[in-house]
Write a protein that holds these residues in place. Structure first.
Motif, PDB file in Angstrom:
ATOM      1  N   ALA A 194      15.748  45.383  55.967  1.00 16.27           N
ATOM      2  CA  ALA A 194      16.320  46.656  55.509  1.00 16.27           C
ATOM      3  C   ALA A 194      16.622  47.570  56.701  1.00 16.27           C
ATOM      4  O   ALA A 194      17.674  48.212  56.753  1.00 16.27           O
ATOM      5  N   ALA A 195      15.719  47.612  57.656  1.00 15.11           N
ATOM      6  CA  ALA A 195      15.924  48.466  58.838  1.00 15.11           C
ATOM      7  C   ALA A 195      17.107  47.973  59.661  1.00 15.11           C
ATOM      8  O   ALA A 195      17.886  48.764  60.206  1.00 15.11           O
ATOM      9  N   VAL A 196      17.264  46.664  59.738  1.00 17.09           N
ATOM     10  CA  VAL A 196      18.397  46.081  60.473  1.00 17.09           C
ATOM     11  C   VAL A 196      19.705  46.392  59.753  1.00 17.09           C
ATOM     12  O   VAL A 196      20.681  46.843  60.348  1.00 17.09           O
ATOM     13  N   LEU A 197      19.687  46.172  58.453  1.00 18.50           N
ATOM     14  CA  LEU A 197      20.886  46.351  57.636  1.00 18.50           C
ATOM     15  C   LEU A 197      21.335  47.816  57.638  1.00 18.50           C
ATOM     16  O   LEU A 197      22.535  48.111  57.673  1.00 18.50           O
ATOM     17  N   ALA A 198      20.372  48.720  57.614  1.00 19.75           N
ATOM     18  CA  ALA A 198      20.682  50.152  57.575  1.00 19.75           C
ATOM     19  C   ALA A 198      21.082  50.688  58.952  1.00 19.75           C
ATOM     20  O   ALA A 198      21.397  51.875  59.084  1.00 19.75           O
ATOM     21  N   GLY A 199      21.050  49.824  59.947  1.00 17.56           N
ATOM     22  CA  GLY A 199      21.422  50.273  61.290  1.00 17.56           C
ATOM     23  C   GLY A 199      20.326  51.062  61.985  1.00 17.56           C
ATOM     24  O   GLY A 199      20.559  51.683  63.022  1.00 17.56           O
ATOM     25  N   LYS A 200      19.117  51.041  61.427  1.00 18.80           N
ATOM     26  CA  LYS A 200      18.014  51.790  62.053  1.00 18.80           C
ATOM     27  C   LYS A 200      17.403  51.026  63.224  1.00 18.80           C
ATOM     28  O   LYS A 200      16.934  51.630  64.186  1.00 18.80           O
ATOM     29  N   ILE A 252      11.532  41.768  68.087  1.00 18.98           N
ATOM     30  CA  ILE A 252      11.109  41.263  66.781  1.00 18.98           C
ATOM     31  C   ILE A 252      10.918  42.457  65.853  1.00 18.98           C
ATOM     32  O   ILE A 252      10.084  43.323  66.113  1.00 18.98           O
ATOM     33  N   VAL A 253      11.716  42.498  64.812  1.00 26.07           N
ATOM     34  CA  VAL A 253      11.613  43.560  63.813  1.00 26.07           C
ATOM     35  C   VAL A 253      10.751  43.004  62.681  1.00 26.07           C
ATOM     36  O   VAL A 253      11.066  41.943  62.129  1.00 26.07           O
ATOM     37  N   VAL A 263      13.991  38.715  62.892  1.00 23.24           N
ATOM     38  CA  VAL A 263      13.648  39.567  61.753  1.00 23.24           C
ATOM     39  C   VAL A 263      12.650  38.805  60.882  1.00 23.24           C
ATOM     40  O   VAL A 263      12.945  37.703  60.415  1.00 23.24           O
ATOM     41  N   MET A 264      11.478  39.382  60.673  1.00 25.02           N
ATOM     42  CA  MET A 264      10.466  38.705  59.873  1.00 25.02           C
ATOM     43  C   MET A 264      10.694  38.976  58.386  1.00 25.02           C
ATOM     44  O   MET A 264      10.792  40.129  57.962  1.00 25.02           O
TER      45      MET A 264
END
Lengths: 318, 318
Positions: free
Chosen positions: B285-291, B176-177, B300-301
């Protein structure tokens, strides 16, 4: 052509329940009353159209499926058909106007559909454009609203709405205010919710359904209809299969101005945190402007949320 | 102070189920994988904070309730407390920074709460401001994250998420991000979803939780932290009640830049038709940026959607 039926809506709902999570019903206080907004903008393609498309395409015979489907749409029905076609492995050709919102053209193409454009501003007839494609492919036309499967599929939103309002609003809706283009959704809701008054809302100058209801026969949009940002509701006329239901169940139709639509988009942004395209906000606009009566058992359809960023930013700027 | 527990989360969930419709779980394709977005922006106050606030306020004794509650918040917790207080007939005073988004200040006031502002840009301490109010009223402080009820309430989002992913994603989340301010939601999710890795995401320069996880002890945000549009995540430090859970369950924390956040807001606008505020979009944003790593069991919350129209228009303009 067969007539759409409540039994067909139930059959569609059973199929759809296993493939699409139900969209939420969001309470919204307007004029001191809580109305219930059905957030169809949260469908995977951003519009309710996925319901009718899924019902239609999943009922094709293997022979029909092999020849593919043809849809005609400014973008929401297009995406619904493209989404269902991709899932079912059916080739899809979509006839779209060359002035459709970019976001809709791009999303439809991204789902693997072949797009054929026609010159809407130049007055090219979309039915003729579709007929040419159909003559070439022998495929099945999936009409955006004049189709019993499509009407039944859209009606599943009404079944869900009733169940949700029974849980949260103390009872099924007694009034459903809905954006109206050709009348596919409005007819589906009427069949699904026999206790509810259906209030169709059209853009200013595109109120052919309202005039049809007033006169008792199908009227067309005038040749001098103004430009409208409600591309999803830009249909020249309803059809008999839709009007047969609507004339029994709608007292009258309403129309909303561009500024009323923009006001509704801003309210949905601020109070519901939803992106609603102009056509999708027409019903909320009628409620907000005081044109549609409301009470605690009134449902408001938010039908689509596909709008270009620049256009939406302009709306937010007021 | 008692510790938050899974049993407490279940008790909170039972109370919340009768008052708040569940928020939807929306699939989103990112980097060729479908991740599952929990749309907490669709809560009545536009943020998950309503969960913890409801659990806390509904458990007050009649004596405590009569003296009222005090919340400290830039706006989302404020609205959660104000919403719950109004429903329960409890007086609420909210201590808010004078640079909170207008939309949050107005919405909190509209729900009948009394607002006391403090000078955040001027360096005034919010805890001191709250202490002054508490000394006057004898009310109960409802802390935005360092409170067992609040953590349990936020954890109900995790229970719902698990049930929804079991139905649609083939199983409960394994990761869970989540956006992370003080760590109330992150701790609640960790307790609710014991099988999932919890990945907290903070704004650039406000990565105190990430540094706390790396060092093993609670670290504070530096005095030189840059301005951030993620007002909801602008917390100076986590607290022991949160960190005790997080240090056991988070491998490490991530941070995202303003442009990464804006990119996520635009994606949510276009693909999910959701309005997400900067802080609410940090995990996406973290998911999209590949982080943040992703797979088909990643949640993703999307935690909040209260943002001013002008600010959002600027984001859309890119």
């Amino acid at each position: 052509m067969r007539s759409p039926s409540l039994a067909g809506i139930h059959a569609a709902a059973e199929k759809i329940a296993s493939i699409l999570p139900e969209t939420p019903l969001l309470p919204l206080e307007v004029h001191g009353v809580t109305v219930w907004c059905k957030a169809e903008v949260l469908q995977p393609v951003g519009a309710f159209k996925i319901r009718g498309a899924w019902h239609r395409l999943s009922d094709l015979s293997p022979e029909e499926a092999a020849k593919g489907v043809v849809g005609v749409s400014s973008g929401n029905h297009a995406q619904g058909v493209a989404w269902a076609a991709r899932r079912l492995g059916i080739p899809a050709i979509i006839v779209m106007p060359n002035d459709a919102p970019k976001v809709k053209l791009e999303a439809t193409a991204a789902m693997g559909a072949t797009i054929v454009t026609y010159d809407r501003p130049g007055g090219e007839d979309r039915d003729e454009a579709a007929a040419r494609v159909l003559a070439q492919t022998g495929g099945t036309l999936v009409h955006a609203y004049a189709d019993p499967w499509v009407i039944e599929g859209q009606g599943t939103a009404g079944l869900a709405l009733s169940a949700q309002m029974e849980q949260w609003a103390g009872g099924a809706p007694t009034r459903i205010v809905t954006p109206c283009g050709g009348g596919g959704l409005a007819a589906g809701l009427a069949l699904a919710c026999p206790e509810a008054e259906i209030v169709p809302v059209e853009p200013e100058g595109w109120d052919d359904v309202a005039r049809s209801l007033a006169s008792g026969t199908i009227q067309k949009v005038g040749a001098d209809a103004p430009a409208t940002l409600c591309d999803a509701l830009q249909t020249p006329a309803t059809r008999e299969i839709n009007f047969a239901v609507l004339k029994e169940r709608c007292q009258s139709g309403l129309w909303v101005s561009p500024s009323e639509v923009a006001e509704a988009q801003r309210l949905a942004f601020r109070q519901l945190r939803l992106v609603v395209e102009p056509g999708g906000a027409a019903a909320l606009a009628a409620v907000l402007a005081g044109k549609a009566p409301v009470d605690g058992r009134t449902a408001v359809m938010l039908t689509g949320g596909n709008t270009d960023a620049e256009a939406f930013a302009k709306v937010l700027a007021g």
